[in-house]
Design a protein around this motif. Structure first.
Motif, PDB file in Angstrom:
ATOM      1  N   UNK A   1      23.485 -64.881 115.522  1.00 36.28           N
ATOM      2  CA  UNK A   1      22.166 -65.393 115.215  1.00 36.28           C
ATOM      3  C   UNK A   1      21.560 -64.815 113.924  1.00 36.28           C
ATOM      4  N   UNK A   2      21.110 -65.439 112.851  1.00 35.76           N
ATOM      5  CA  UNK A   2      20.840 -65.079 111.745  1.00 35.76           C
ATOM      6  C   UNK A   2      19.435 -66.156 111.268  1.00 35.76           C
ATOM      7  N   UNK A   3      18.617 -65.162 110.366  1.00 33.89           N
ATOM      8  CA  UNK A   3      17.457 -65.983 109.933  1.00 33.89           C
ATOM      9  C   UNK A   3      17.376 -65.848 108.276  1.00 33.89           C
ATOM     10  N   UNK A   4      17.125 -66.952 107.557  1.00 32.77           N
ATOM     11  CA  UNK A   4      16.795 -67.029 106.342  1.00 32.77           C
ATOM     12  C   UNK A   4      15.213 -67.142 106.388  1.00 32.77           C
TER      13      UNK A   4
ATOM     14  N   UNK B   1      15.426 -64.111 101.297  1.00 28.36           N
ATOM     15  CA  UNK B   1      16.349 -63.154 101.984  1.00 28.36           C
ATOM     16  C   UNK B   1      16.552 -63.331 103.505  1.00 28.36           C
ATOM     17  N   UNK B   2      17.632 -62.582 103.997  1.00 29.03           N
ATOM     18  CA  UNK B   2      18.427 -63.153 105.034  1.00 29.03           C
ATOM     19  C   UNK B   2      18.483 -61.843 106.168  1.00 29.03           C
ATOM     20  N   UNK B   3      18.188 -61.963 107.267  1.00 28.78           N
ATOM     21  CA  UNK B   3      18.216 -60.800 108.183  1.00 28.78           C
ATOM     22  C   UNK B   3      18.882 -61.621 109.497  1.00 28.78           C
ATOM     23  N   UNK B   4      19.512 -60.771 110.434  1.00 30.37           N
ATOM     24  CA  UNK B   4      20.080 -61.571 111.437  1.00 30.37           C
ATOM     25  C   UNK B   4      20.453 -60.283 112.765  1.00 30.37           C
TER      26      UNK B   4
ATOM     27  N   UNK C   1      24.538 -51.638 121.122  1.00 34.31           N
ATOM     28  CA  UNK C   1      23.251 -51.960 121.661  1.00 34.31           C
ATOM     29  C   UNK C   1      22.741 -53.056 120.664  1.00 34.31           C
ATOM     30  N   UNK C   2      22.672 -52.731 119.641  1.00 33.71           N
ATOM     31  CA  UNK C   2      22.008 -53.307 118.457  1.00 33.71           C
ATOM     32  C   UNK C   2      22.971 -53.596 117.241  1.00 33.71           C
ATOM     33  N   UNK C   3      23.126 -54.532 116.363  1.00 34.22           N
ATOM     34  CA  UNK C   3      23.890 -54.639 115.188  1.00 34.22           C
ATOM     35  C   UNK C   3      22.996 -55.658 114.261  1.00 34.22           C
ATOM     36  N   UNK C   4      22.273 -55.120 113.343  1.00 30.25           N
ATOM     37  CA  UNK C   4      21.574 -55.865 112.360  1.00 30.25           C
ATOM     38  C   UNK C   4      21.710 -56.147 111.008  1.00 30.25           C
TER      39      UNK C   4
ATOM     40  N   UNK D   1      12.536 -68.441 125.931  1.00 28.94           N
ATOM     41  CA  UNK D   1      14.040 -67.846 125.948  1.00 28.94           C
ATOM     42  C   UNK D   1      14.568 -66.950 124.988  1.00 28.94           C
ATOM     43  N   UNK D   2      13.153 -66.103 124.918  1.00 29.45           N
ATOM     44  CA  UNK D   2      13.510 -65.040 123.656  1.00 29.45           C
ATOM     45  C   UNK D   2      14.566 -64.149 123.931  1.00 29.45           C
ATOM     46  N   UNK D   3      14.795 -63.541 122.658  1.00 29.88           N
ATOM     47  CA  UNK D   3      15.736 -62.391 122.672  1.00 29.88           C
ATOM     48  C   UNK D   3      15.496 -61.515 121.712  1.00 29.88           C
ATOM     49  N   UNK D   4      16.306 -61.152 120.645  1.00 28.00           N
ATOM     50  CA  UNK D   4      16.128 -60.123 119.828  1.00 28.00           C
ATOM     51  C   UNK D   4      17.056 -59.163 119.346  1.00 28.00           C
ATOM     52  N   UNK D   5      16.842 -57.938 118.941  1.00 26.83           N
ATOM     53  CA  UNK D   5      17.616 -56.850 118.369  1.00 26.83           C
ATOM     54  C   UNK D   5      18.509 -56.431 119.491  1.00 26.83           C
TER      55      UNK D   5
END
Length: 468
Positions: free
Chosen positions: A385-388, A376-379, A256-259, A156-160
């Protein structure tokens, strides 16, 4: 490394099945140690648990044949796409057969008038979009890695692009799958809606190969927008950037994307991609629509961002500049590894309601600072949804223990905020305890479904649930 749970092996059944599969599949059947290790998990800190053999089917009938043999001898079946999942999904804790679908990589049909297509599970997202480009269509789900569409459906992937186009759950219309008894089923038709029976499509999407093996996928497509505009915007703090995101989403601007990239990630991306971005938290955005609408969206965002102390707001509509920005975002994993040469990265994956995003990120940063973990953190912050990315020495038990404690703490924090321990990576082996914390008694009903559809427990055992 984190030790994965080992399940009991059926030695006699495995031995018998290996002999039959070798005779039937010939050069499509492999048992070399290197091949088997490549088909267990290597993209996470969970220990590698190799299958006993790897088979490369080319058709649904061959997949059904493999599962029929495995079912007859009570042997585990572990699906394998491109191996980019992050929670031990392709490990074989009870041994068994890895079914690599990379040879099932045909695009079977593109129905441009209906905005859908039918593909085999080994087709990758980049392969599909290259094929669609000349027809003015694209498939929007972009998890970063060039993953197989079968694997993306299974997790059930997603992404940007999820903030506008949804996840795989929203973009899979129908599936063909081989179930645990080797029966081939179709879960739905190409109709855009239906009230016919249980929604088996949604049941299999996200089931991580524990209920059946996907052999064909019908996907929604979208027209390539008339105009696409990208933008970048720096903020004094991560909190300010998150508050701006919350305001943008609540105002209904259809980004459409906000990262999000925190200052550490920006520093790493600058060095890796030869950019010159300010060393402060950054938002990367993309707007889709008509010529007029993307200008309006961009201006509306700029007005909101200014209220939260934004600076260096730059919009671009040239393909080259836009691609450079998004390639830098996709390369963020490799870039951040350079912040601590020799370290390995462990990615977290929590998702919270958008109103709690700033608070959750702030608490995560504070906790990392207390523990002395470089992360570092991206999301994909448009949907919370965010990733460390924890940069640790996996050979240092103290660092591993500290990182493992943080991962558990963060999962618990997200759940306490009405969020989830996994926004897009899935449960696999790594997050089994947190699924129970998150959903409680509902997991018993999930297990009942698993038992009903796979009574022998041969489909990707040891994933999602403690007992298989």
């Amino acid at each position: 490394m984190v030790q994965a749970t080992t399940l009991p092996r059926n030695e006699d059944g495995i031995s018998t099945a290996l002999g039959i599969l070798k005779q039937r599949f010939g050069e499509q059947f492999h048992t070399s140690q290197s091949m088997r290790e490549q088909h267990a998990h290597t993209t996470t800190w969970i220990t590698n648990q190799s299958p006993d053999a790897v088979v490369f089917p080319s058709s649904t009938s061959e997949v059904a044949g493999i599962i029929e043999i495995c079912a007859a001898h009570n042997v585990p079946v572990v699906p394998f796409g491109t191996g980019t999942s992050l929670e031990g999904h392709v490990n074989a804790p009870a041994g068994g057969i890895s079914v690599d679908v990379s040879n099932m990589n045909r695009i079977l049909a593109v129905n441009a008038e209906d905005l859908d297509c039918v593909v085999q599970p080994g087709v990758t997202r980049e392969q599909l979009n290259t094929h669609l480009r000349d027809q003015g269509l694209f498939f929007p789900i972009d998890p970063g890695a060039n993953a197989s569409l079968g694997g993306m459906a299974s997790t059930r992937a997603s992404g940007t692009n999820a903030v506008r186009y949804g996840t795989m759950r929203d973009n899979v219309m129908a599936l063909e799958a081989v179930m645990a008894d080797a029966t081939v089923i179709r879960t739905a038709t190409r109709a855009r809606k239906s009230s016919a029976g249980y929604d088996l499509t949604r049941l299999l999407v996200g089931s991580e190969g524990t209920l059946g093996l996907i052999t064909e996928i019908t996907l929604k497509l979208h027209g390539i927008p008339e105009a696409i505009s990208s933008a970048r915007c720096s903020f004094p703090t991560v909190d300010a950037a998150c508050q701006a995101v919350i305001a943008v989403i609540q105002c209904g601007i259809p980004v459409a994307r906000i990262e999000l990239l925190d200052a550490l990630t920006v520093q790493a991306v600058n060095a890796y991609s030869n950019l010159d971005l300010p060393h402060t938290p950054l938002l990367l955005l993309e707007f889709h629509g008509s010529e007029a609408s993307v200008v309006e969206q961009s201006q509306s965002f700029g007005d909101i961002a200014e209220e939260f102390g934004a600076s260096d707001y730059t919009a671009t509509r040239t393909t080259e500049e836009r691609n450079a920005l998004w390639q830098a975002r996709h390369d963020a994993y490799w870039a951040t590894l350079k912040l601590r040469p020799g370290a390995q990265g462990i990615s977290t994956d929590v998702c919270v309601p958008i109103s709690r995003l700033a608070e959750c990120v702030d608490k995560a940063q504070s906790r990392l600072a207390e523990l002395g973990i470089l992360a570092p953190i991206v999301g994909h912050v448009g949907d919370g949804n965010f990733h460390c990315l924890l940069l640790i020495d996996r050979d240092n038990p103290a660092e591993v223990a500290k990182a493992d404690g943080f991962v558990g703490w963060l999962n618990d924090l997200a759940i306490s905020m009405g969020g989830t321990c996994t926004g897009e990576h899935g449960i696999g082996q790594g997050k089994i305890p947190y699924l129970v914390k998150e959903l409680g008694p509902a997991t018993r009903y999930m297990q009942a479904i698993k038992t009903a559809l796979d009574p022998q427990g041969i489909m990707n055992p040891g994933k999602i649930f403690v007992s298989d």
